[in-house]
Design a protein around this motif. Structure first.
Motif, mmCIF file in Angstrom:
data_model
loop_
_atom_site.group_PDB
_atom_site.id
_atom_site.type_symbol
_atom_site.label_atom_id
_atom_site.label_comp_id
_atom_site.label_asym_id
_atom_site.label_seq_id
_atom_site.Cartn_x
_atom_site.Cartn_y
_atom_site.Cartn_z
ATOM 1 N N UNK A 128 60.179 35.051 -12.104
ATOM 2 C CA UNK A 128 58.812 34.457 -11.596
ATOM 3 C C UNK A 128 58.440 33.724 -12.813
ATOM 4 N N UNK A 129 58.227 32.461 -12.651
ATOM 5 C CA UNK A 129 57.728 31.356 -13.581
ATOM 6 C C UNK A 129 56.277 31.537 -13.742
ATOM 7 N N UNK A 130 55.768 31.218 -14.640
ATOM 8 C CA UNK A 130 54.415 31.114 -15.089
ATOM 9 C C UNK A 130 53.801 29.694 -15.248
ATOM 10 N N UNK A 149 52.517 33.715 -8.564
ATOM 11 C CA UNK A 149 52.023 34.551 -7.515
ATOM 12 C C UNK A 149 50.987 35.466 -8.079
ATOM 13 N N UNK A 150 49.837 35.684 -7.575
ATOM 14 C CA UNK A 150 48.858 36.503 -8.137
ATOM 15 C C UNK A 150 48.853 37.673 -7.095
ATOM 16 N N UNK A 186 53.001 50.495 -6.501
ATOM 17 C CA UNK A 186 53.127 49.104 -6.117
ATOM 18 C C UNK A 186 52.660 48.045 -7.239
ATOM 19 N N UNK A 187 51.469 48.350 -8.057
ATOM 20 C CA UNK A 187 51.266 47.456 -8.788
ATOM 21 C C UNK A 187 52.279 47.485 -10.147
ATOM 22 N N UNK A 243 57.627 40.382 -12.429
ATOM 23 C CA UNK A 243 57.357 39.248 -13.097
ATOM 24 C C UNK A 243 56.114 38.912 -12.866
ATOM 25 N N UNK A 244 55.290 39.528 -11.684
ATOM 26 C CA UNK A 244 53.761 39.034 -11.651
ATOM 27 C C UNK A 244 52.931 39.751 -12.826
ATOM 28 N N UNK A 245 52.116 38.831 -13.244
ATOM 29 C CA UNK A 245 51.256 39.382 -14.287
ATOM 30 C C UNK A 245 49.765 38.847 -14.050
ATOM 31 N N UNK A 246 49.433 38.353 -12.990
ATOM 32 C CA UNK A 246 48.061 38.205 -12.641
ATOM 33 C C UNK A 246 47.686 38.721 -11.235
ATOM 34 N N UNK A 247 46.490 39.621 -11.746
ATOM 35 C CA UNK A 247 46.156 40.525 -10.850
ATOM 36 C C UNK A 247 44.785 40.164 -10.565
#
Length: 318
Positions: free
Chosen positions: A1-3, A16-17, A46-47, A54-58
């Motif tokens: 996952x890119x940032x 992806x958020x 799930x979180x 790779x998702x760090x934005x919630x």
């Protein structure tokens, strides 16, 4: 996952958020009550899977039911690994007016205090206005309270969630809001008019409604007769499918990620397979100029008709 950089906030966020409304309250087509939702423990798992993927934005909100509480349980011991955006509860009086400064300050600060407790943290990365309209965005007291909170360190960046392009442009021009969350998708592309201004001002853009509440997925079939033209238009996007975009959700998500001004695309996730699909979609391979031009040309001819809250009230989304 890119940032990507979230404007000038100094934060880097995954493309992806994770949209947290679905884990907090019944939301979306086909979700009617608590029985259609994940349990708290399932949502926490799930979180965790999203973070490992790779998702760090919630993204969450004070008004998203149990969402903040669940995120607090998931991330209290991994706080530095995540970027959390939450939204202030509504603060208008019963008659619709915005309270005077002292009352307004108490409501907004109280909302943040509640969010911090639920999230089990002492700061929020992005604290946002929820459903910011022109009157709210023009109110100097609102801006003052948010900027003071940023100065205090309890929030790292200010944000506004808007609906109309006029609102987003006002938020950008005010220079008070570091992040703007706005609706944008294949069907309704009106918000693209603010993209260049956001980039030039260093405002981070977070895209929501990328799947149009699920219509740009397998749920966009067998719709209410009043939505016959909408369903027919959705079928036109099949002409854009190829090896890199094999279905409508990936097409819609990659479309939004093809704009360099966009920091992150918010995807509502309440099932592991939705998470896996999102992780596969954000592969760094997005639309070239030719495909992007074709997608732009296929926007819905009357985007003002795409009023999903109204459709819901009329029973068209059952």
């Amino acid at each position: 996952m890119r940032q990507r950089k979230l404007g000038k906030t100094g934060l880097s966020v995954s493309e992806i958020a994770f949209g947290g409304v679905e884990i907090g309250l019944p939301y979306g087509i086909g979700v009617n009550d608590q029985s259609d939702m994940l349990s708290h423990s399932e949502a926490v798992s799930l979180l965790h899977a999203a973070l490992e993927g790779g998702i760090n934005f919630f993204d969450t909100a004070r008004l998203y039911g149990e969402s903040e509480t669940i995120m607090g349980k998931a991330f209290f011991n991994r706080r530095k690994d995540v970027v959390i955006a939450t939204k202030c509860k509504h603060f208008r009086d019963a008659d619709g007016t915005i309270p005077a400064y002292s009352s307004l300050k108490k409501i907004i600060e109280g909302s943040l205090t509640e969010s911090l407790a639920a999230l089990q943290t002492d700061y929020v990365d992005v604290f946002m206005l929820h459903q910011a309209d022109i009157q709210i965005l023009e109110n100097e007291d609102v801006r003052r309270v948010f900027l003071d909170l940023k100065e205090s360190g309890r929030i790292r960046a200010t944000g506004a969630s808007t609906y109309a392009a006029e609102e987003a442009m006002l938020a950008i021009d005010s220079k008070a809001w570091d992040v703007i969350q706005l609706p944008f998708n294949l069907m309704d592309q009106r918000q693209q008019t603010v993209f260049s201004a956001a980039a030039s001002q260093g405002v981070g853009l977070v895209i929501r409604s990328v799947l149009l509440k699920g219509l740009l997925s397998s749920k966009g079939r067998d719709l209410h007769p009043a939505l016959h033209e909408v369903e027919a238009h959705i079928k036109k996007y099949r002409s854009l499918l190829d090896e890199s975009t094999i279905d409508l959700p990936s097409l819609a998500t990659k479309f939004a990620l093809s704009f360099g001004e966009v920091s992150s695309v918010l995807v509502g996730i309440d099932r592991l397979n939705y998470l896996q699909e999102s992780l596969r979609t954000a592969d760094g391979v997005y639309f070239d100029e030719q495909k992007l031009a074709k997608a732009k040309a296929l926007q819905y001819p009357d985007p003002s008709f795409l009023d999903l809250p109204k459709w819901d009230r009329l029973g068209w989304l059952k």
